[in-house]
Design a protein around this motif. Structure first.
Motif, PDB file in Angstrom:
ATOM      1  N   ILE A 409      -3.794  42.994  12.097  1.00  0.00           N
ATOM      2  CA  ILE A 409      -4.978  42.436  12.748  1.00  0.00           C
ATOM      3  C   ILE A 409      -6.058  43.513  12.756  1.00  0.00           C
ATOM      4  O   ILE A 409      -6.034  44.434  13.578  1.00  0.00           O
ATOM      5  CB  ILE A 409      -4.658  42.001  14.190  1.00  0.00           C
ATOM      6  N   TYR A 410      -7.009  43.410  11.805  1.00  0.00           N
ATOM      7  CA  TYR A 410      -8.125  44.355  11.813  1.00  0.00           C
ATOM      8  C   TYR A 410      -9.017  43.980  12.987  1.00  0.00           C
ATOM      9  O   TYR A 410      -9.610  42.913  13.004  1.00  0.00           O
ATOM     10  CB  TYR A 410      -8.919  44.268  10.511  1.00  0.00           C
ATOM     11  N   ASP A 411      -9.127  44.860  13.957  1.00  0.00           N
ATOM     12  CA  ASP A 411      -9.783  44.496  15.211  1.00  0.00           C
ATOM     13  C   ASP A 411     -11.284  44.252  15.063  1.00  0.00           C
ATOM     14  O   ASP A 411     -11.813  43.272  15.600  1.00  0.00           O
ATOM     15  CB  ASP A 411      -9.498  45.554  16.288  1.00  0.00           C
ATOM     16  N   SER A 412     -11.961  45.130  14.371  1.00  0.00           N
ATOM     17  CA  SER A 412     -13.408  44.943  14.214  1.00  0.00           C
ATOM     18  C   SER A 412     -13.885  45.705  12.990  1.00  0.00           C
ATOM     19  O   SER A 412     -13.156  46.537  12.450  1.00  0.00           O
ATOM     20  CB  SER A 412     -14.153  45.450  15.456  1.00  0.00           C
ATOM     21  N   GLY A 413     -15.106  45.415  12.563  1.00  0.00           N
ATOM     22  CA  GLY A 413     -15.644  46.163  11.435  1.00  0.00           C
ATOM     23  C   GLY A 413     -16.841  45.476  10.834  1.00  0.00           C
ATOM     24  O   GLY A 413     -17.043  44.279  11.048  1.00  0.00           O
ATOM     25  N   THR A 651      -5.537  49.795  15.966  1.00  0.00           N
ATOM     26  CA  THR A 651      -6.963  49.791  15.642  1.00  0.00           C
ATOM     27  C   THR A 651      -7.130  50.189  14.182  1.00  0.00           C
ATOM     28  O   THR A 651      -6.293  50.907  13.617  1.00  0.00           O
ATOM     29  CB  THR A 651      -7.764  50.770  16.518  1.00  0.00           C
ATOM     30  N   TYR A 652      -8.175  49.702  13.583  1.00  0.00           N
ATOM     31  CA  TYR A 652      -8.421  49.962  12.170  1.00  0.00           C
ATOM     32  C   TYR A 652      -9.881  50.350  11.957  1.00  0.00           C
ATOM     33  O   TYR A 652     -10.789  49.575  12.290  1.00  0.00           O
ATOM     34  CB  TYR A 652      -8.105  48.722  11.329  1.00  0.00           C
ATOM     35  N   GLY A 653     -10.097  51.537  11.446  1.00  0.00           N
ATOM     36  CA  GLY A 653     -11.454  51.982  11.132  1.00  0.00           C
ATOM     37  C   GLY A 653     -11.723  51.779   9.657  1.00  0.00           C
ATOM     38  O   GLY A 653     -10.903  51.240   8.917  1.00  0.00           O
ATOM     39  N   PHE A 654     -12.881  52.216   9.232  1.00  0.00           N
ATOM     40  CA  PHE A 654     -13.276  52.046   7.837  1.00  0.00           C
ATOM     41  C   PHE A 654     -13.920  53.318   7.350  1.00  0.00           C
ATOM     42  O   PHE A 654     -14.686  53.954   8.078  1.00  0.00           O
ATOM     43  CB  PHE A 654     -14.253  50.867   7.746  1.00  0.00           C
ATOM     44  N   VAL A 655     -13.590  53.704   6.136  1.00  0.00           N
ATOM     45  CA  VAL A 655     -14.198  54.893   5.541  1.00  0.00           C
ATOM     46  C   VAL A 655     -14.671  54.540   4.147  1.00  0.00           C
ATOM     47  O   VAL A 655     -13.920  53.944   3.363  1.00  0.00           O
ATOM     48  CB  VAL A 655     -13.175  56.051   5.443  1.00  0.00           C
ATOM     49  N   ALA A 656     -15.896  54.898   3.838  1.00  0.00           N
ATOM     50  CA  ALA A 656     -16.429  54.686   2.488  1.00  0.00           C
ATOM     51  C   ALA A 656     -16.955  56.009   1.966  1.00  0.00           C
ATOM     52  O   ALA A 656     -17.703  56.701   2.659  1.00  0.00           O
ATOM     53  CB  ALA A 656     -17.557  53.648   2.525  1.00  0.00           C
ATOM     54  N   VAL A 678     -19.089  57.681   4.937  1.00  0.00           N
ATOM     55  CA  VAL A 678     -19.530  56.874   6.075  1.00  0.00           C
ATOM     56  C   VAL A 678     -18.290  56.417   6.828  1.00  0.00           C
ATOM     57  O   VAL A 678     -17.349  55.904   6.220  1.00  0.00           O
ATOM     58  CB  VAL A 678     -20.356  55.665   5.611  1.00  0.00           C
ATOM     59  N   HIS A 679     -18.318  56.604   8.111  1.00  0.00           N
ATOM     60  CA  HIS A 679     -17.170  56.256   8.953  1.00  0.00           C
ATOM     61  C   HIS A 679     -17.526  55.206   9.985  1.00  0.00           C
ATOM     62  O   HIS A 679     -18.621  55.223  10.534  1.00  0.00           O
ATOM     63  CB  HIS A 679     -16.672  57.494   9.693  1.00  0.00           C
ATOM     64  N   ASP A 680     -16.566  54.321  10.233  1.00  0.00           N
ATOM     65  CA  ASP A 680     -16.667  53.431  11.372  1.00  0.00           C
ATOM     66  C   ASP A 680     -15.382  53.591  12.159  1.00  0.00           C
ATOM     67  O   ASP A 680     -14.333  53.105  11.742  1.00  0.00           O
ATOM     68  CB  ASP A 680     -16.845  51.982  10.903  1.00  0.00           C
ATOM     69  N   ALA A 681     -15.462  54.316  13.261  1.00  0.00           N
ATOM     70  CA  ALA A 681     -14.262  54.501  14.081  1.00  0.00           C
ATOM     71  C   ALA A 681     -14.492  53.924  15.460  1.00  0.00           C
ATOM     72  O   ALA A 681     -14.006  54.446  16.459  1.00  0.00           O
ATOM     73  CB  ALA A 681     -13.917  55.981  14.178  1.00  0.00           C
ATOM     74  N   GLY A 682     -15.268  52.856  15.509  1.00  0.00           N
ATOM     75  CA  GLY A 682     -15.529  52.261  16.806  1.00  0.00           C
ATOM     76  C   GLY A 682     -16.375  53.216  17.642  1.00  0.00           C
ATOM     77  O   GLY A 682     -17.159  54.007  17.110  1.00  0.00           O
ATOM     78  N   LYS A 683     -16.192  53.145  18.923  1.00  0.00           N
ATOM     79  CA  LYS A 683     -16.991  53.988  19.830  1.00  0.00           C
ATOM     80  C   LYS A 683     -16.509  55.430  19.697  1.00  0.00           C
ATOM     81  O   LYS A 683     -15.318  55.707  19.866  1.00  0.00           O
ATOM     82  CB  LYS A 683     -16.803  53.477  21.267  1.00  0.00           C
ATOM     83  N   PRO A 745     -17.342  48.665  17.910  1.00  0.00           N
ATOM     84  CA  PRO A 745     -16.301  48.978  18.891  1.00  0.00           C
ATOM     85  C   PRO A 745     -15.100  48.057  18.736  1.00  0.00           C
ATOM     86  O   PRO A 745     -15.230  46.892  18.354  1.00  0.00           O
ATOM     87  CB  PRO A 745     -16.996  48.743  20.235  1.00  0.00           C
ATOM     88  N   SER A 746     -13.936  48.601  19.044  1.00  0.00           N
ATOM     89  CA  SER A 746     -12.745  47.778  19.012  1.00  0.00           C
ATOM     90  C   SER A 746     -12.720  46.901  20.256  1.00  0.00           C
ATOM     91  O   SER A 746     -12.958  47.387  21.359  1.00  0.00           O
ATOM     92  CB  SER A 746     -11.492  48.647  19.000  1.00  0.00           C
ATOM     93  N   PRO A 747     -12.432  45.617  20.068  1.00  0.00           N
ATOM     94  CA  PRO A 747     -12.311  44.759  21.250  1.00  0.00           C
ATOM     95  C   PRO A 747     -10.992  44.990  21.984  1.00  0.00           C
ATOM     96  O   PRO A 747     -10.794  44.472  23.069  1.00  0.00           O
ATOM     97  CB  PRO A 747     -12.348  43.344  20.662  1.00  0.00           C
ATOM     98  N   PHE A 748     -10.100  45.788  21.403  1.00  0.00           N
ATOM     99  CA  PHE A 748      -8.754  45.902  21.969  1.00  0.00           C
ATOM    100  C   PHE A 748      -8.564  47.121  22.849  1.00  0.00           C
ATOM    101  O   PHE A 748      -7.545  47.257  23.498  1.00  0.00           O
ATOM    102  CB  PHE A 748      -7.714  45.945  20.837  1.00  0.00           C
ATOM    103  N   THR A 749      -9.497  48.066  22.820  1.00  0.00           N
ATOM    104  CA  THR A 749      -9.297  49.251  23.654  1.00  0.00           C
ATOM    105  C   THR A 749     -10.402  49.290  24.706  1.00  0.00           C
ATOM    106  O   THR A 749     -11.531  48.900  24.444  1.00  0.00           O
ATOM    107  CB  THR A 749      -9.325  50.556  22.829  1.00  0.00           C
ATOM    108  N   PRO A 750     -10.088  49.770  25.901  1.00  0.00           N
ATOM    109  CA  PRO A 750     -11.084  49.720  26.981  1.00  0.00           C
ATOM    110  C   PRO A 750     -12.377  50.467  26.663  1.00  0.00           C
ATOM    111  O   PRO A 750     -13.445  50.074  27.106  1.00  0.00           O
ATOM    112  CB  PRO A 750     -10.363  50.359  28.170  1.00  0.00           C
ATOM    113  N   LEU A 751     -12.318  51.538  25.883  1.00  0.00           N
ATOM    114  CA  LEU A 751     -13.534  52.267  25.558  1.00  0.00           C
ATOM    115  C   LEU A 751     -14.089  51.872  24.192  1.00  0.00           C
ATOM    116  O   LEU A 751     -15.111  52.399  23.767  1.00  0.00           O
ATOM    117  CB  LEU A 751     -13.251  53.784  25.578  1.00  0.00           C
ATOM    118  N   GLY A 752     -13.394  50.957  23.502  1.00  0.00           N
ATOM    119  CA  GLY A 752     -13.862  50.539  22.182  1.00  0.00           C
ATOM    120  C   GLY A 752     -13.606  51.568  21.092  1.00  0.00           C
ATOM    121  O   GLY A 752     -14.094  51.435  19.972  1.00  0.00           O
TER     122      GLY A 752
END
Lengths: 810, 152, 291
Positions: A409-413, A651-656, A678-683, A745-752
């Motif tokens: 389950i990729y949480d967000s991106g 949680t799943y981030g993205f790197v390009a 470029v990174h997307d690691a949520g908050k 931000p990840s919807p699954f962790t309290p701080l995203g």
């Protein structure tokens, strides 16, 4: 003053002591009197039977307290449990056979290390050398040298997974492509090597061990089982500072057991500090892997199916947590692409090399290398721009949370946003224009792209993917990613935090203080964070530790929850004193204040004082003192189901990545001109720390791409025993690196927050390989890209072209 | 590591052969041989100090002469174990007459080095092995020439 | 990685050091900068009875021009040679080579004489001194002799130094120092041991014809290898790429470098050609500029 809340680039609290030489590392510790020192005799043979060991001369060397051999270890311990059904017997010391160069064969305990090494030279071992095997595919053959007779094969584990309808997809696709890729065995090389202090207490039949171990604490039960003691009789304490690990210190656990036994036999506490040669030869490493990959794709560039046969070399013994190397990326096996049909065969094979374990990236670099290379090869085959092929296949922003074919389950991106940002900051189109001119001038200029999904926060359930559903049904289910933290306020009102994420340089103390500081409205520098873990006194669970980048998604969440509990308690006590309901109260600058009326307040110091000094004044049901522990897990971390769906990370981030290289045609040397990531690691919890992590992961990936390899010759002799031959990138090898972030931000962790730090380890080898392939028009399917290797490819191409020319085919 | 070479020795094939089989000559030629003790038929125990310049290690070695086909051919096996690691070398020696006074010795060798010295000495291992082995044969050449001179 | 037991003595004069060497012979070992000796000791690759620490013999640390020679004391730190304006003026080839040795931090400790006596086949100082046709002053308790570089290197890590002898000075002839010079090297990373290195000295006349030259290669043999023929074959000619390639190929045709982890024999031989050509090309340009 630098702002210090969550997400702010606060300078690290750890740095004050580290930069003043006041860190406390393993070798600084002297927790007991009469500590003796250990040297280990190691096998020079990759595969041999031990016919005899004679230690009498060694035991007589003045200053020697004891000599330990395999037979003692076999009587005082049991083989390490491991998550496969193959009956591999792995002890902390070789018993009847040695199976890799460097395997411990005997231990000397002496007054100091000098004497211990003198005594090593007096130990006589009679070896009967056996044929060795280090080639992964050769080891799978029926007539290959057999490492473990009782297993009957060198294949320690094997599973097959089928999601969607792969055969149909291959039949219907416009094209297919297939290739074989090799990924090398390499390691992480922290400045501080393994260190263990062990003490056996005869009176209680218990062991106390100090070690720069950092989890996963699943391995605590593995060690306790080997030592045949209940968990509370194996006390493990980690030092205040750990001089780096990048996963590799998870592999210290066999040495913990070995030192525990050494202490028991010698009757004194023992200390072992590993030297660099030992570390390179016999600590741990990532796996080397053979991958056969096939992709089905259409003429517009969309990929519809992937088949992957992955064969990992786990070394002389399969040991926990392997074969997790093959399953850590199970849920993100298709990476960032909308591929719905997936077939995977996973093999864990044993050969006469050092056993493997956790390493930064853990399976990701082996996994994404063939996939990202294949995406570029698909573009080449179709005559399309690789960026266009990537774009066509990326999962779309409106599809999150995204369910992958294997149950992830990729949480967000927002992969397209990140990718377009990459092409923009990297000036991709200008680079392609430049490339045309450069190539016309005869320059070997290349551009490489790579996009990966960076998993973080492992779900303990994924380890059981090594078992079949039937086998899983018979054993204890595994799930979750439990982590704990404690926040406490003492009678004087000062705040302390206890964490169980055993940092090895990632700055957990700082981020913990930022979180607690924000939740309780205090200056983080006033918060005391204790990162030492003690299995008898810390709040911890099987998943505790630092690995799989779990601090940001999980560790921070536990701290946050514990701080929230303290916050609630403070507000509750304050509400009585201020006669205001809790919803109208807030915490700021060390006080509970009434919202809108800040003069009406009571200090945390006072509240803490009341709770300790005047517990009778507390309302019904409120306990004295302020001490709150929170255990945290993510609800998506379920055990695998009978259909083999599992969400292996929470949680799943993205790197390009985009990299521009130039290859010297005379020497094969690869020069990296520019690197964009470029990174997307949520908050992001602390951008300063984040960028430091990314630089490190990227340079580590660069090492794997160009320099690092734990080389063995075909007879199993280990060749890279010092930094002369095991080449790590140094400051002068680091190219210009440009880091950019987006945050979904990840919807699954309290701080995203999501984890990061491993990403470029997984993407950089693929990006550089793509760039070199683009520069040289050669097929790159093997790493590292040493000058010799690249030059050989260029030579081969020149010779083929000459043949064409001579034949008149031009 | 593999290699080969050849040297010219003074004497007829038979003369050279008997010298090669002489343990006192062998012990003078095998690198750093401190002692050579017969422990079985064509089998010796030896204390070797192998290395180059200051970088030397002590090895307990078993030296065996096998595949003996007098006076033209034999195999020499050296298995040494020591602190720095182990050395397993195999040399095949063939003699052919050149004329009444000289014999040609051709050799091929393969050597495996393991342990610490293999893990850290990669840069020079192949070259040093070649050197030490050719050194052995040069010493044989010298010893045989010397003993021929002493005899005459 | 702890060394075995050894005795340690720090002599206060060169004579004291030489007496100790006389007494201990093969069982005594000099330690100067320690950059090679310490790892060898710690890895137990060498087990001397006595370590003779000559780091206090400041009388052996100097750089001066005397009697037509650039004289460098054996104990002079590599970093001092690197930064010396005297060396840059008199012997720019050396100034160009030294920064390739390890890293600045190691050059602060490593000594000029130590590197020469250690005789690693890829080391910069030995091969550069061979190119410069230098000679070594070697002393024992009873004797002193001069040895030319071409006679000094015997094989891997082995020089003409006898166990009781010590290298005290290196002398580089300055008369007829060629105007063209170049040092170039190929290594995996900055500061690493070279895979292949080349040092070239070259002179031209006012019309650009080569009049003399020397070329030394490192990393291709058990010792620094002189292949002066690569330049000498071009004496009388102006340098062209074709001529250069041909001369170098001819000169290195016999080369059979060892294969190791980092470079195959074939690749090394190819690199030898590339870097020999590079060194000669640069030396030629410099010779023309300074003519």
């Amino acid at each position: 003053m630098v702002d210090h809340g969550i997400g702010k680039p606060m300078y690290r609290l750890e740095d004050v002591r580290l930069l003043q030489g006041q860190g406390q590392f393993m070798d600084d510790l002297n927790p007991l009197p009469n500590i003796h020192h250990v040297a280990i005799l190691r096998s020079p043979y990759p595969h041999a039977r031990i016919k005899a060991i004679r230690t009498d001369k060694a035991a007589l060397v003045p200053g020697v307290k004891g000599v330990i051999t395999g037979s003692m270890v076999a009587s005082l311990s049991r083989p390490f449990p491991v998550g496969v059904t193959a009956p591999v017997k792995y002890y902390s010391l070789a018993v009847d056979k040695v199976r890799f160069v460097g395997e411990p064969v005997a231990v000397v305990v002496a007054k100091n290390r000098y004497i211990a090494e003198d005594a090593l030279e007096k130990i006589e071992v009679e070896y009967e050398p056996l044929p060795a095997v280090v080639d992964i595919e050769r080891a799978m053959e029926e007539d290959a040298p057999l490492l473990h007779e009782e297993v009957g094969s060198n294949i320690a584990n094997q599973r097959t997974f089928h999601y969607g309808d792969v055969e149909k997809a291959f039949q219907e696709a416009d094209y297919t492509i297939s290739h074989k890729f090799l990924f090398p065995k390499y390691s992480a090389t922290p400045m501080e090597t393994y260190g263990v202090i062990a003490n056996y207490e005869k009176s209680t039949n218990s062991y106390t061990v100090w070690a720069n171990f950092h989890g996963p604490f699943t391995l605590h039960s593995v060690m306790a089982a080997a030592l045949q003691v209940p968990g509370n009789k194996l006390r493990i304490i980690t030092p205040k500072d750990n001089g780096g690990s990048y996963g590799i210190k998870a592999g210290i656990y066999p040495y913990v057991v070995l030192m525990a036994i050494a202490s028991r036999v010698a009757g004194v506490p023992v200390k072992w500090i590993e030297d660099r040669q030992e570390h390179l030869a016999a600590s741990s490493s990532g796996t080397d892997r053979v991958t056969y990959i096939e992709a089905a794709f259409n003429k517009d560039g969309t990929v519809t199916a992937l088949k992957m046969k992955m064969i990992d070399n786990v070394g002389g013994y399969i040991r926990a947590p392997e074969p997790a190397c093959l399953y850590r990326n199970h849920s993100n096996a298709v990476g960032p692409y909308r591929i719905r049909n997936l077939y995977m065969e996973a093999y864990a094979v044993m050969t006469n090399k050092c056993p493997t374990g956790l390493i930064r990236g853990y399976g990701g670099q082996e996994h994404y290398f063939p996939i990202e290379r294949t995406m570029q090869m698909i573009a080449e085959k179709l005559g399309m721009d690789p960026a266009e092929v990537i774009r066509k296949n990326l999962i779309r922003a409106d599809e999150f949370p995204y369910k992958t074919p294997s149950g992830g389950i990729y949480d967000s991106g927002d992969y397209h946003k990140a990718f377009e940002l990459l092409l923009q900051v990297g000036k991709y189109h200008e680079l392609r224009e430049y490339q045309k001119k450069a190539k016309a001038d005869g320059k070997l200029f290349g551009i490489g792209l790579a996009c990966i999904v960076e998993p973080s926060g492992s779900n303990m359930g994924y380890i059981t993917m090594a078992l079949t559903p039937e086998e899983r049904a018979k054993s204890l289910p595994k799930s979750g990613c439990a982590e704990a933290a404690t926040v406490m306020i003492d009678p004087s009102g000062s705040i302390s935090v206890r964490i169980s994420t055993t940092p090895s340089g990632q700055g957990h103390e700082t981020v913990a203080a930022q979180i607690v500081g924000e939740v309780l409205g205090v200056n983080p520098r006033d918060v005391q964070v204790v990162a030492e873990l003690d299995t008898l006194t810390s709040p911890w669970s099987v998943a505790s530790g630092s690995y799989s980048s779990r601090f940001a998604p999980i560790g921070s969440s536990a701290i946050y929850q514990a701080a929230q509990k303290v916050r609630q308690k403070l507000l509750k006590i304050a509400s009585g004193i201020l006669s205001t309901s809790e919803e109208d109260l807030d915490l700021s600058q060390g006080k509970v204040v009434v919202k809108g009326n800040p003069e009406k307040s009571v200090s945390i110091k006072r509240l803490a004082g009341l709770s300790h000094w005047h517990p009778q004044g507390l309302s019904e049901g409120v306990e004295p003192g302020i001490f709150e522990t929170a255990y945290y897990t993510v609800h998506t971390a379920n055990p695998p189901d009978k259909n083999e769906f599992v969400n292996s990370s929470v949680t799943y981030g993205f790197v390009a990545d985009l990299v521009a290289v130039e290859v010297d045609p005379d020497t094969g040397e690869v020069k990296i001109l520019d690197y964009y990531t470029v990174h997307d690691a949520g908050k992001l919890l602390n951008p300063l720390i984040v960028d430091g992590q990314i630089y490190g992961g990227l340079v580590h990936g660069l090492g794997g791409a160009l320099y690092e390899e734990l080389s063995y010759d075909k007879n199993g002799q280990f060749l890279a025993g010092t930094f002369m031959d095991y080449l790590c990138p140094t400051a002068t090898e680091i190219p210009p690196i440009h880091i950019h972030h987006i945050e979904t931000p990840s919807p699954f962790t309290p701080l995203g927050a999501k984890g990061l730090g491993e990403g470029n380890c997984m993407s950089t080898p693929a990006a550089i390989a793509n760039a070199v392939a683009d520069a040289t028009d050669c097929i790159i399917d093997n790493l590292p890209l040493s000058p010799n290797r690249v030059w050989n490819l260029l030579q081969k191409k020149r010779q083929e072209q000459e043949k064409v020319y001579i034949r008149g085919d031009h | 590591m593999n290699g080969n070479g050849s040297i010219e020795l003074k004497g007829t094939v038979e003369e050279v052969w008997s010298k090669l089989m002489d343990p006192s000559i062998l012990s003078k030629c095998i690198m750093g041989c401190k002692s050579l003790e017969l422990i079985g038929e064509d089998k010796y125990k030896a204390d070797l100090q192998i290395g180059i310049a200051a970088v030397k290690g002590k090895y307990d070695a078993i030296i065996e002469v096998t595949d003996i086909k007098p006076p033209y051919h034999y195999k020499l096996l050296v298995n040494g174990e020591g602190g720095p690691g182990f050395v397993n070398a195999e040399g095949v020696i063939d003699l052919t007459p050149i004329n009444d006074e000289c014999t040609q010795l051709t050799y091929t060798y393969s050597a495996e080095v393991g342990g610490k010295v293999a893990a850290i000495g990669q840069r020079m291992l192949g070259g040093v092995a070649k050197l030490l082995i050719s050194d052995f044969f040069k010493k044989i050449q010298k010893e045989i020439a010397k003993s021929k001179q002493e005899a005459s | 990685m702890k060394p075995p037991l050894f005795d340690y003595y720090k002599p206060e004069t060169v004579d004291q050091a030489l007496e100790l060497l006389q007494e201990y012979g093969i069982n005594g070992k000099i330690i100067a900068g320690g950059q090679s000796m310490m790892p060898i000791l710690n890895m137990r690759l060498s087990t001397p009875e006595l370590l003779i620490d000559i780091s206090g013999l400041q009388e052996l640390s100097y750089i001066r021009v005397e009697d037509g020679f650039l004289k460098i004391g054996a104990l002079t730190r590599q970093r001092d040679v690197e930064l010396s304006p005297l060396v840059r003026e008199a012997c720019p080839l050396l100034s160009e080579a030294i920064p390739y040795i390890g890293h600045m931090q190691t050059r602060n400790r490593g000594t000029f004489g130590g590197s020469l006596a250690h005789a690693d086949p890829t080391a910069e100082i030995p091969m550069t001194l061979l190119a410069l046709d230098a000679q070594a002053v070697i002393r024992s308790a009873s004797d002193q002799r001069l040895v030319k570089m071409e006679d000094f290197f015997l094989t891997y890590l082995t020089t003409d130094l006898m166990p009781e002898e010590m290298l005290t000075e290196v002398q580089i002839p300055l008369n007829e120092m060629p105007k063209g010079y170049a040092f170039t090297e190929f290594s995996r990373r900055h500061g690493d041991f070279a895979l292949v290195a080349a040092a070239c000295l070259l002179d031209v006349d006012k019309d650009g014809h080569i009049t003399s030259g020397r070329l030394v290669l490192g990393g291709v043999d058990s010792v620094p290898l002189a292949v002066h023929e690569a330049v000498e074959a071009m004496i009388g000619s102006v340098l062209t790429e074709e001529l250069l390639e041909h001369s170098v190929e001819e000169a290195i045709r016999f080369l059979e470098p060892e294969s190791d982890l980092h470079a195959s024999s074939e690749f090394r031989k190819h690199l030898a050609k590339v870097f020999a050509m590079k060194a000669i090309r640069t030396a030629y340009q410099r010779a023309q500029n300074r003519e």
